[in-house]
Each structure stands twice: as structure tokens, then as C-alpha cells.
Design a protein around this motif. Structure first.
Motif, short mmCIF file in Angstrom:
data_model
loop_
_atom_site.label_atom_id
_atom_site.label_comp_id
_atom_site.label_asym_id
_atom_site.label_seq_id
_atom_site.Cartn_x
_atom_site.Cartn_y
_atom_site.Cartn_z
N VAL A 220 4.15 12.29 4.62
CA VAL A 220 3.66 13.67 4.57
C VAL A 220 3.25 14.16 5.96
CG1 VAL A 220 1.82 15.14 3.68
CG2 VAL A 220 2.95 13.53 2.16
N VAL A 221 2.55 13.29 6.72
CA VAL A 221 2.12 13.69 8.07
C VAL A 221 3.31 13.91 8.98
CG1 VAL A 221 0.91 12.86 10.13
CG2 VAL A 221 -0.13 12.59 7.88
N HIS B 269 0.86 -1.18 0.00
CA HIS B 269 0.00 0.00 0.00
C HIS B 269 0.90 1.24 0.00
CE1 HIS B 269 -3.62 -2.41 0.78
NE2 HIS B 269 -2.86 -3.11 1.61
N TRP B 270 1.25 1.68 -1.20
CA TRP B 270 2.16 2.81 -1.30
C TRP B 270 1.53 4.10 -0.80
CZ3 TRP B 270 6.93 1.39 -1.93
CH2 TRP B 270 7.23 0.22 -2.62
N GLY B 271 0.20 4.20 -0.94
CA GLY B 271 -0.47 5.41 -0.47
C GLY B 271 -0.32 5.62 1.02
N ARG B 272 -0.32 4.52 1.78
CA ARG B 272 -0.15 4.64 3.22
C ARG B 272 1.23 5.18 3.57
NH1 ARG B 272 -2.67 -1.18 5.27
NH2 ARG B 272 -4.77 -0.90 4.39
N TRP B 273 2.24 4.69 2.85
CA TRP B 273 3.60 5.17 3.13
C TRP B 273 3.74 6.64 2.77
CZ3 TRP B 273 7.11 2.51 5.82
CH2 TRP B 273 6.93 1.13 5.95
N VAL B 274 3.18 7.04 1.65
CA VAL B 274 3.28 8.43 1.22
C VAL B 274 2.57 9.35 2.21
CG1 VAL B 274 2.65 10.07 -0.59
CG2 VAL B 274 3.56 7.83 -1.20
N SER B 275 1.33 8.96 2.59
CA SER B 275 0.58 9.80 3.54
C SER B 275 1.28 9.86 4.89
CB SER B 275 -0.84 9.26 3.70
OG SER B 275 -0.82 7.92 4.19
N GLY B 276 1.88 8.74 5.32
CA GLY B 276 2.61 8.74 6.58
C GLY B 276 3.81 9.67 6.55
#
Length: 316
Positions: free
Chosen positions: A45-46, A36-43
Motif C-alpha cells: 500500500v505504501v 506476517h501478511w500485514g507487513r506485506w500488505v502495508s508495504g
């Protein structure tokens, strides 16, 4: 001569000459989790935004030493206890009024139902800050309180503590009435009918049958209301009641450390809400016992489980 019918199935040769080899251990299936690349990217960013926020405060003109010096100042601690006292008492008044007016609104008596609706309509429809100011300035229209058996000046009766208690408690009662009403209506009507068939009165049915089952619905929003009340109690500083925020403002006005004192008050508000959030979690868990087959793990149980897993050998 051997009879053909004497031949047993074990003596017959296999029809298929191929030998079937059965593996003693089946090959282990390797499950590859989906990435889940989106989870890593959002993490990322946060975390980057959080680091930027911390860096901004570290570069600001804030004397963090002053914050540490005043965090346990006796005036701040006393204000914190006043905040806690007024919040607990106001929540108690709100809970009692909420139960009473919720039952009144669900009553078949049109008079009690109308009175309950009018109470809820007024106190939910006006800001709590305005209600506090109305109570604080009540002496402008009623200079003397005369109850027949008790008579006194209104300014002596409406002390800052009484004003804070009435303003927060009556306002909270209107919201709690709707929460309790929703909880009562969530209980199946068959429960009430069965209790009446057993000869139980309406009041006993409400106390022993309906309300205990409604608590599962009532508790979560009630916890949220109390946490919100802890923060709303800061408004009583406008009516001269020395709670946490007013104590911090008094120190800030004399020491010229305004922002530092507001940060001190914020730390205490965060500490209080965090403690009561944990308490709310365990109260909700207690009342959820009859609705869930297996209760979810508590945060402490999750930590112990993860520690045990990491300390144990792989595959065990």
C-alpha cells in the motif's frame, strides 16, 4: 571357585538387552518463520501511494528542467549559506541562554528563578513570527537607541540580520532552557552530594559532574531543535533577510517559475536537514557510550555486514 564379590560392573551383562544407538549428529531443527501478511500488505500500500504521488508530480505542470538549472544558482547557494549561518548562530545563542536560564530556574534564589520563568513563559508563549515582527518594528516605539556610550538610529541598528538573530536566538533560548533543565534533573542528586563532600563548589560541580552526565538526555532534543530551527529560519524572509526561501522567491517573481523555485528551496532544506540528522545520530552515539554495554551498529556498519553476509558462502 570364583568369588562373587570379584565380579566387576564391566563383567555384568546389561539389564536391558536393547541396544541404544546414539546418533553422531543430532537432526537439524528447521525453524519456519511466522508469516506476517500485514507487513506485506502495508508495504504494498505504501509503495503504491508513493508511486501515485510521483506519477502525479510527473503529470503536473512543473518544468523540472528549470529546477535543475537553478539548483546551484549562485543566488540560491548564497541564500543557503545565509540560512546555515543564521541557524548556527541562533542555535549557539539559544544554547548559551538555555544553560544560563536553566541554572537560574533551578536556583534556590527566588528572584533568579522568577526571572527565568518569566523569560521562558514569554518566548514560548508567543509565536516566533510575531517576535520577529516586534524586533523589526522596534523603531516605531524606540526611534533612537541611546545606551549612554552608544547612540544611533534604531532602523540602522535593527538590520535584517540582527532582527533574524535576535528573533530566532531568543526564542530558541526558551526551549533550550527547558531541555537543559530536564537533562540536569535527570542526574541523580547523589552525584551532586558526593562532589560537594569532596569540596567541589557548585559551579564546578555543574560544569564537571552534572552537565557531562546530562548531555545524554540533552543531545537528542537539541538535535531536533536545530533541525527545526533550520526550517523555522525561513520565517526571516518576512523581515527582508535574504536567506534560502527569500532568494528562491526573488528568482520566482522575476522568472515566473514560482513552483519550480519553491521546489528548489525544498531540495536544499531536505539536503541540510539530512546532513545534520546524520551528525545528530553520531553525536547521540558518542554520548550513549556510558549507558549501553554495546553500541548499536551504524548504518555503514550494517551495510558492510549485509554485504559480507551476501558475498560469503552459505553456512560459513
Amino acid at each position: 571357585m570364583t568369588d562373587k564379590f570379584d565380579k566387576t560392573p564391566a563383567d555384568e551383562p546389561p539389564k536391558d538387552s536393547a541396544v541404544v544407538k546414539v546418533a553422531s549428529h543430532p537432526e537439524q531443527i528447521k525453524a519456519i518463520p511466522v508469516r506476517h501478511w500485514g507487513r506485506w500488505v502495508s508495504g504494498v500500500v505504501v509503495v503504491a501511494l508513493l508511486a501515485l504521488l510521483i506519477y502525479s508530480f510527473s503529470q503536473g505542470d512543473v518544468d523540472w528542467g528549470t529546477v535543475g538549472d537553478f539548483i546551484f544558482d549562485p543566488r540560491i547557494v548564497t541564500g543557503m549559506w545565509h540560512t546555515l549561518l543564521i541557524s548556527v548562530l541562533s542555535m549557539f545563542i539559544g544554547l548559551v541562554l538555555g544553560i544560563v536560564f536553566a541554572v537560574m530556574r533551578l536556583s534556590k534564589n527566588p528572584v533568579t528563578g522568577a526571572v527565568a520563568w518569566l523569560y521562558i513563559w514569554f518566548f514560548r508563549g508567543t509565536p516566533v513570527f510575531v517576535q520577529l515582527l516586534l524586533w523589526f518594528n522596534l523603531a516605531l516605539i524606540f526611534p533612537v537607541l541611546n545606551l549612554g556610550f552608544y547612540k544611533d538610529e534604531m532602523v540602522d541598528v535593527m538590520t535584517p540580520f540582527v532582527v533574524a538573530l535576535l528573533g530566532l536566538g531568543l526564542n530558541e533560548g526558551a526551549y533550550m532552557a527547558e531541555i537543559v533543565r530536564a537533562g540536569i534533573q535527570s542526574v541523580d542528586e547523589g552525584q551532586t552530594e558526593a562532589s560537594h563532600a569532596l569540596g567541589m563548589s557548585s559551579s564546578k560541580t555543574m560544569r564537571r559532574i552534572v552537565l557531562p552526565q546530562a548531555m545524554r538526555v540533552i543531545v537528542p532534543p537539541t538535535g531536533n531543535e536545530f533541525i527545526n530551527l533550520l526550517k523555522t529560519s525561513s520565517l526571516v524572509s518576512a523581515v527582508q533577510y535574504t536567506e534560502l526561501l527569500r532568494a528562491a522567491q526573488n528568482i520566482g517573481s522575476t522568472s515566473f517559475a514560482v513552483m519550480e523555485m519553491l521546489l528548489v528551496a525544498s531540495v536544499w532544506y531536505l539536503a541540510l536537514t539530512s546532513v545534520f540528522s546524520v551528525g545528530q545520530y553520531y553525536v547521540e552515539r558518542y554520548y550513549a557510550r556510558g549507558s549501553l554495554r554495546q553500541l548499536p551498529l551504524t548504518p555503514w556498519q550494517k551495510i558492510r555486514k549485509n554485504v559480507t553476509f551476501l558475498s560469503s558462502p552459505r553456512g560459513v
